[in-house]
Design an enzyme around this catalytic site. Sequence first.
Site, mmCIF file in Angstrom:
data_model
loop_
_atom_site.group_PDB
_atom_site.id
_atom_site.type_symbol
_atom_site.label_atom_id
_atom_site.label_comp_id
_atom_site.label_asym_id
_atom_site.label_seq_id
_atom_site.Cartn_x
_atom_site.Cartn_y
_atom_site.Cartn_z
ATOM 1 N N ASN A 1 3.643 3.649 5.199
ATOM 2 C CA ASN A 1 2.338 4.140 5.681
ATOM 3 C C ASN A 1 1.362 4.419 4.532
ATOM 4 O OD1 ASN A 1 3.355 6.438 4.519
ATOM 5 N ND2 ASN A 1 3.405 7.671 6.387
ATOM 6 N N HIS B 1 2.035 6.230 1.834
ATOM 7 C CA HIS B 1 2.181 7.500 1.114
ATOM 8 C C HIS B 1 2.612 7.271 -0.333
ATOM 9 C CE1 HIS B 1 6.631 8.036 2.557
ATOM 10 N NE2 HIS B 1 6.648 7.609 1.306
HETATM 11 C C1 F6R Z 1 9.874 9.118 -3.918
HETATM 12 C C2 F6R Z 1 8.589 9.158 -3.252
HETATM 13 C C3 F6R Z 1 8.204 8.217 -2.153
HETATM 14 C C4 F6R Z 1 8.773 6.808 -2.300
HETATM 15 C C5 F6R Z 1 8.387 5.956 -1.112
HETATM 16 C C6 F6R Z 1 9.038 4.584 -1.167
HETATM 17 O O1 F6R Z 1 9.979 10.139 -4.899
HETATM 18 O O2 F6R Z 1 7.830 10.004 -3.575
HETATM 19 O O3 F6R Z 1 6.808 8.165 -2.077
HETATM 20 O O4 F6R Z 1 8.301 6.251 -3.488
HETATM 21 O O5 F6R Z 1 8.788 6.583 0.068
HETATM 22 O O6 F6R Z 1 10.416 4.709 -1.057
HETATM 23 P P1 F6R Z 1 11.399 3.470 -1.275
HETATM 24 O O7 F6R Z 1 11.312 3.108 -2.714
HETATM 25 O O8 F6R Z 1 12.763 4.003 -0.930
HETATM 26 O O9 F6R Z 1 10.928 2.404 -0.381
#
Ligand code: F6R
Length: 244
Positions: A143, A145
């Site tokens: 999304n 974030h």
């Molecule tokens: C992790 C964080 C999150 C991840 C995001 C993507 O510390 O802050 O914003 O970077 O959720 O996660 P993955 O890499 O597992 O797809």
Amino acid sequence: MASVNTNMKWIEAASYEEMSKMGAAIFKEQLKQVKTSVFGMATGSTPEGLYKELVKAYEAGELSFAEAKSFNLDEYIGITPENKASYHYFMDENLFAHIDMKRENIHVPAGSSEDIEKTATDYDAAIATAGGIDIQLLGIGVNGHIGFNEPGTAFELGTNVVELTQSTREANQIYFDSIDDVPTHAITMGIQTIMNAKKVVLLISGASKQEAYERLHSGEITTDFPASALHNHKDVTVIYTGVK
Ligand code: F6R
């Protein structure tokens, strides 16, 4: 896709492995130039390969983290570092247990703190005292974030306490026994904290991030898509793979 309306540097990697190597190379170069570098770290599946590369380089004697410092982006609330689903545990497993960074120089927000608001304010103060973050590593949520800054978050916030969206809790369920075990709240560097980093390296990997990739690439800046704040940052490198 042609680059539109953005200062970001976009680099396509042929594979997850290549993305990890390219990202790690930026970290290694920074550390070679400045031994006392301050790194902003992220958890999740995206940076795992980058951390493996850093561990490899450390084990090969190419670099030392003995004078470096780190600040992680975020942590679940109500979970201790010993909990296997905690971000602290993840970082120990994937990086800190394998390199020579001193314990006192490793910072992960204390999600189990009794005064979480103070923990949040103190975190930004500690980053400032360390001289600011030289390179902030980021992944991106489906999304948009960054950290746990969910859509709708004001860009001006420092480290703060947030309620997680259902989509984020579902995406992170793999680290827990069931959805009910996934915490509802987290402490995260705010978008302003991230924007204060001198350099940002954002990794994007895999088809599940296609929409997020496209939206970021469009150049539109909106609080509905938190990562779009990065268009206002002067030094962002996006390394992507598995999206088109
Ligand atoms: C992790 C964080 C999150 C991840 C995001 C993507 O510390 O802050 O914003 O970077 O959720 O996660 P993955 O890499 O597992 O797809």
